[in-house]
Design a protein around this motif. Structure first.
Motif, mmCIF file in Angstrom:
data_model
loop_
_atom_site.group_PDB
_atom_site.id
_atom_site.type_symbol
_atom_site.label_atom_id
_atom_site.label_comp_id
_atom_site.label_asym_id
_atom_site.label_seq_id
_atom_site.Cartn_x
_atom_site.Cartn_y
_atom_site.Cartn_z
ATOM 1 N N VAL A 54 14.812 -3.454 4.436
ATOM 2 C CA VAL A 54 15.117 -2.410 3.452
ATOM 3 C C VAL A 54 16.347 -1.623 3.890
ATOM 4 O O VAL A 54 17.229 -1.294 3.073
ATOM 5 N N ARG A 55 16.446 -1.319 5.176
ATOM 6 C CA ARG A 55 17.620 -0.593 5.668
ATOM 7 C C ARG A 55 18.882 -1.437 5.505
ATOM 8 O O ARG A 55 19.959 -0.911 5.182
ATOM 9 N N ALA A 74 11.071 2.145 0.580
ATOM 10 C CA ALA A 74 11.093 2.964 1.788
ATOM 11 C C ALA A 74 9.965 3.988 1.783
ATOM 12 O O ALA A 74 9.378 4.286 2.835
ATOM 13 N N ARG A 75 9.631 4.530 0.617
ATOM 14 C CA ARG A 75 8.518 5.482 0.535
ATOM 15 C C ARG A 75 7.197 4.819 0.895
ATOM 16 O O ARG A 75 6.371 5.386 1.618
ATOM 17 N N THR A 106 14.612 6.907 2.206
ATOM 18 C CA THR A 106 13.926 7.701 1.187
ATOM 19 C C THR A 106 14.752 8.918 0.776
ATOM 20 O O THR A 106 14.816 9.272 -0.403
ATOM 21 N N ALA A 117 11.040 -2.834 7.287
ATOM 22 C CA ALA A 117 11.878 -1.642 7.431
ATOM 23 C C ALA A 117 13.322 -2.036 7.748
ATOM 24 O O ALA A 117 14.273 -1.460 7.201
ATOM 25 N N LEU A 138 6.879 2.176 2.823
ATOM 26 C CA LEU A 138 6.929 1.876 4.256
ATOM 27 C C LEU A 138 6.638 3.119 5.082
ATOM 28 O O LEU A 138 5.911 3.054 6.085
ATOM 29 N N PHE A 139 7.195 4.249 4.682
ATOM 30 C CA PHE A 139 6.961 5.499 5.419
ATOM 31 C C PHE A 139 5.478 5.857 5.407
ATOM 32 O O PHE A 139 4.894 6.188 6.459
ATOM 33 N N TYR A 186 13.853 5.104 9.997
ATOM 34 C CA TYR A 186 14.479 4.201 9.026
ATOM 35 C C TYR A 186 13.985 4.493 7.614
ATOM 36 O O TYR A 186 14.759 4.662 6.673
ATOM 37 N N ALA A 187 12.652 4.506 7.485
ATOM 38 C CA ALA A 187 12.058 4.667 6.158
ATOM 39 C C ALA A 187 12.432 6.020 5.554
ATOM 40 O O ALA A 187 12.775 6.114 4.366
ATOM 41 N N TYR A 188 12.366 7.079 6.364
ATOM 42 C CA TYR A 188 12.683 8.409 5.825
ATOM 43 C C TYR A 188 14.162 8.528 5.490
ATOM 44 O O TYR A 188 14.534 9.153 4.491
#
Length: 458
Positions: free
Chosen positions: A446-447, A411-412, A398, A443, A414-415, A393-395
């Motif tokens: 954000v998604r 997201a960065r 990003t 996550a 979170l990753f 999700y995070a990547y």
């Protein structure tokens, strides 16, 4: 005039909820002052003969106030729960009240009840996020419940380590549902991250003498530090960016002060990854080289390096830590499907390690080993599935070019935070870390914000 009689009936759930908050807050604060109000069998007579420090009582007042406000927005309830759960050092009487006597269960129940009332009032139905990560979390926690029932039926009901009781996985589900369902904007996400940083700072300030090698606090900080740094990418004002960068640097300094090796490695890895996913390749390479030089030449000059040097003895084939890992693998071989049961590792490990751990309640010092031992191969696969889906999700956000700048910045963070969790999990047993499920919920949120933007563009 007809509206006045109708109001109590219309807002009856909110009135009952507020009444419950007031009653439980009165019991908790009275017990914190050393004056329990009800007999112990009620479950509300939390006893602290020595009394609770005044700053902790003040924090609880704020926490119950937030729980009272939760019917206006459920994230207040999540904030109240986090303030109760993470602002207290583990040796104080207040920790005894919250964890060993079940006081924290009431905070979790109130937070969830507020979310349920809010959704029923505004949406007329309960909602659960419909995405793969929510499914992965639900599947893992459901499997934990199945493994617990199997262990009970099989008679493996030895007392679990007090902070590994299976009921705390319900807390994980609660905070995931709240954060994934109600984090839907930059201000909400920033407020939640800022709360985590404030709570951890409060925990250190109220007990600065006893934080040496406290793996719990160090793990929290390693998880939260990249999130705090992400706030510097989520806002445009230079002053705000500098403030959050300074806060992140302070958290790194505190991790070095605590000297927990897993957290030190985790935060360094998280910073590398954060730099790599945040900047252009050339600038990321230059900054990474600079960071390597600082770590290689600066870290050996601190006391942390001595603890890393001593780690070789802990990881030797005959060391106790490696023996605990082998013990967990031996449990898996005997119970490959359902494991020995959630929370049972510490009770069972002396049987598989020639008595190592007898007389105490050790953990495996490795989340993956402990999940494997307690919930079998299926549990480990589901646990890894959660982590991989959250990382994906995070990547995904990003790397997206149509995401808003603040969404990519979040997201960065979170990753990098999830990467820190993985590193911490290799040397600490933190699979039951409730904050991890808050990150999973972030996550999802954000998604969802990214998908909203995509839907609008389409």
């Amino acid at each position: 005039m007809s509206l006045i009689p109708a109001m109590p009936k219309r807002y009856a759930p909110e009135a009952v909820y507020l009444g419950a908050v007031v009653v439980i807050a009165a019991f908790a604060l009275a017990a914190a002052c050393g004056h329990p109000l009800l007999p112990r069998w009620t479950g509300l007579a939390w006893t602290t003969a020595a009394g609770v420090p005044a700053p902790v009582i003040a924090a609880w007042v704020v926490a119950f106030t937030l729980l009272g406000l939760a019917i206006t927005h459920p994230l207040f309830g999540l904030a109240g729960y986090l303030l109760c759960a993470y602002s207290i050092q583990g040796t104080e009487p207040s920790y005894q009240m919250l964890y060993r006597e079940g006081g924290l269960h009431w905070a979790a129940l109130l937070a969830v009840a507020a979310g349920v009332i809010f959704q029923l009032r505004h949406d007329s139905r309960l909602r659960f996020p419909r995405d793969p990560l929510a499914l992965a979390v639900a599947a893992f926690l459901a499997w934990v419940a199945v493994c617990y029932l199997v262990a009970q039926i099989a008679g493996r009901d030895a007392p679990p380590r007090w902070n590994r009781e299976p009921v705390y996985f319900l807390h994980c589900f609660a905070v995931f549902w709240l954060s994934s369902s109600f984090v839907r904007g930059r201000e909400q996400l920033a407020a939640l991250i800022g709360l985590l940083a404030t709570v951890l700072a409060f925990r250190w300030l109220t007990s600065p003498v006893v934080v040496f090698n406290e793996s719990y606090l160090a793990s929290y900080l390693a998880l939260a530090c990249p999130l705090v740094l992400a706030l510097s990418l989520m806002f445009d004002k230079l002053v705000v960016r500098i403030m959050w960068i300074i806060a992140a640097l302070a958290m790194i300094g505190l991790i070095l002060h605590i000297q927990n090796r897993a957290a030190v490695v985790a935060v360094i890895v998280a910073m590398f990854i954060f730099v790599l996913v945040s900047l252009s390749r050339l600038r990321a390479t230059i900054l990474s080289i600079a960071l390597v030089i600082i770590v290689v030449f600066g870290l050996p000059r601190t006391e942390v390096w001595e603890r890393f040097d001593a780690l070789r003895d802990h990881l030797s084939p005959g060391s106790e830590r490696v023996a605990l890992w082998y013990g967990g693998v031996a449990m898996f071989r005997e119970y490959p499907v359902f494991g020995v049961g959630p929370g049972q590792y510490s009770s069972a490990v002396p049987l598989y390690t020639d008595g190592i751990g007898r007389g105490g309640q050790p953990d495996a010092h490795n989340s993956f080993v402990e999940v494997l031992a307690e919930t079998g191969a299926v549990g480990l696969l589901l646990f890894c599935w959660m982590l991989l889906v959250a990382l994906g999700y995070a990547y995904q956000v990003t790397a997206s070019r149509n995401a808003r700048d603040w969404v990519r910045g979040a997201a960065r963070g979170l990753f990098a935070s999830l990467c820190a969790v993985i590193v911490v999990s290799l040397l600490n047993s933190r699979h039951d870390l409730t904050l991890l499920y808050v990150v999973f919920g972030m996550a999802c949120g954000v998604r969802a914000c990214w998908f909203d933007r995509r839907s609008s563009a389409a």
